[in-house]
Write an enzyme that holds these catalytic residues in place. Structure first.
Site, PDB file in Angstrom:
ATOM      1  N   LYS A  12      -8.311  -0.431  -2.151  1.00  0.00           N
ATOM      2  CA  LYS A  12      -8.553  -1.047  -3.389  1.00  0.00           C
ATOM      3  C   LYS A  12      -9.513  -1.898  -4.125  1.00  0.00           C
ATOM      4  CE  LYS A  12      -3.271  -1.481  -3.016  1.00  0.00           C
ATOM      5  NZ  LYS A  12      -2.501  -1.754  -3.166  1.00  0.00           N
ATOM      6  N   HIS A  97      -2.335   8.013  -6.076  1.00  0.00           N
ATOM      7  CA  HIS A  97      -1.328   6.058  -5.973  1.00  0.00           C
ATOM      8  C   HIS A  97      -0.470   5.675  -6.839  1.00  0.00           C
ATOM      9  CE1 HIS A  97      -1.389   2.357  -4.871  1.00  0.00           C
ATOM     10  NE2 HIS A  97      -1.275   2.397  -3.757  1.00  0.00           N
ATOM     11  N   GLU A  99      -0.788   2.960  -8.285  1.00  0.00           N
ATOM     12  CA  GLU A  99      -1.239   1.957  -9.373  1.00  0.00           C
ATOM     13  C   GLU A  99      -2.059   3.010  -9.862  1.00  0.00           C
ATOM     14  OE1 GLU A  99      -3.452  -0.221  -6.073  1.00  0.00           O
ATOM     15  OE2 GLU A  99      -1.433  -1.111  -5.936  1.00  0.00           O
ATOM     16  N   GLU A 169       5.167   5.332  -0.362  1.00  0.00           N
ATOM     17  CA  GLU A 169       4.760   4.111  -0.813  1.00  0.00           C
ATOM     18  C   GLU A 169       5.828   3.626  -2.071  1.00  0.00           C
ATOM     19  OE1 GLU A 169       0.559   2.779   0.099  1.00  0.00           O
ATOM     20  OE2 GLU A 169       0.302   3.827  -1.720  1.00  0.00           O
TER      21      GLU A 169
HETATM   22  P1  13P Z   1      -0.050  -3.121   0.617  1.00  0.00           P
HETATM   23  O1  13P Z   1      -0.417  -3.022   2.372  1.00  0.00           O
HETATM   24  O2  13P Z   1      -0.549  -4.625   0.202  1.00  0.00           O
HETATM   25  O3  13P Z   1       1.341  -3.967  -0.229  1.00  0.00           O
HETATM   26  O4  13P Z   1      -0.372  -1.808  -0.275  1.00  0.00           O
HETATM   27  C1  13P Z   1       0.098  -0.615   0.059  1.00  0.00           C
HETATM   28  C2  13P Z   1      -0.826   0.560  -1.069  1.00  0.00           C
HETATM   29  O5  13P Z   1      -0.202   0.684  -2.197  1.00  0.00           O
HETATM   30  C3  13P Z   1      -1.785   0.610   0.307  1.00  0.00           C
HETATM   31  O6  13P Z   1      -1.941   2.487  -0.944  1.00  0.00           O
END
Ligand code: 13P
Length: 255
Positions: A12, A97, A99, A169
């Site tokens: 990220k 993703h 986000e 996810e």
């Molecule tokens: P975390 O492993 O910090 O929960 O994040 C997962 C993620 O969004 C990977 O793309």
């Protein structure tokens, strides 16, 4: 059907070039024995791709970008295209993703455009899907996954799908420390595979790897990756320190 595990670090907005260099030097010194049973991928921020590309050359660790434009080139301030990524020997690109969907408003149609553009350049999409807590609690898990899978893969050929990895996810498990139980994750993965079977047939669906993402760490990696339809992990927080990511990979491979 045996599918090789694929474990990817999604950093990220963490680690500029110098931190990326420090991480990879430590990580590469120890990762080799683990890569015979597992594809290992690292996705740093764009500005850290050049140093990562240099350090990963001739290693068993592959490079990914966290995003790419759906357009070719020109007046798209702030964007990066597939040709630029190819020049840096980037092999995979994370698309869809949660986000990107929630903060930057990427729709299924935008993600579909990015997947197609990535495939034109022979980049391998890591195509992310997943429901929010609200959607799960409203009983909409299957509806949301169906919409995301169908929308994201609209018009994507079987040949191109075979070069994609999917990542389930659940949004409520990302960065929260709350992991889906292995049973919850397996159930969602089996459903995603059934969607792929509807679209591309059972044989193809069984070849596609589906990663789990959301608070994966060394302590839960074995149990998650031991599930029949979980073929790897997309890891945020636990991939930021070399040893914690190495432990996670080691346990995942053992799972
Ligand atoms: P975390 O492993 O910090 O929960 O994040 C997962 C993620 O969004 C990977 O793309």
């Amino acid at each position: 059907m045996s599918r090789k595990l694929i474990i990817a670090a999604n950093w990220k907005m963490n680690k500029g070039p110098s931190e990326t260099g420090d991480f990879l030097k430590t990580f590469l010194a120890k990762i080799a024995p683990l890569t015979s049973n597992c594809e290992v991928v690292v996705a740093p921020p764009f500005v850290s791709l050049p140093i990562a590309s240099e350090l990963l050359a001739n290693s068993n660790v592959e490079l990914a970008a966290q995003n790419v434009s759906q357009f070719d080139s020109g007046a798209y301030t702030g964007e990066v295209n597939v040709v630029m990524l190819k020049e840096l020997y980037v092999r995979h690109v994370i698309l869809g993703h949660s986000e990107r969907r929630s903060i930057y408003g990427e729709t299924d149609a935008v993600i579909n455009g990015k997947i197609k553009k990535a495939r034109e350049a022979n980049l391998r999409p890591i195509f992310c899907i997943g429901e929010t807590l609200e959607e799960r609690e409203a009983g909409k898990l299957e509806e949301v996954l169906r919409r995301q899978v169908r929308g994201g893969l609209d018009g994507v050929s079987e040949k191109d799908l075979l070069d994609c990895v999917l990542a389930y996810e659940p949004v409520w498990a990302i960065g929260t420390g709350v992991t889906a139980s292995p049973e919850q994750a397996q159930e969602a993965h089996a459903f995603v595979r059934s969607l792929l079977a509807e679209l591309y047939g059972k044989t193809v669906s069984e070849k596609i790897r589906i990663q789990y993402g959301g608070s994966v760490k060394a302590g839960n990696a074995a149990e998650l990756m031991g599930q029949p339809d979980i073929d790897g992990a997309l890891v945020g927080g636990a991939s930021l320190e070399p040893q914690s990511f190495l432990d996670l990979i080691q346990n995942g491979v053992a799972g």
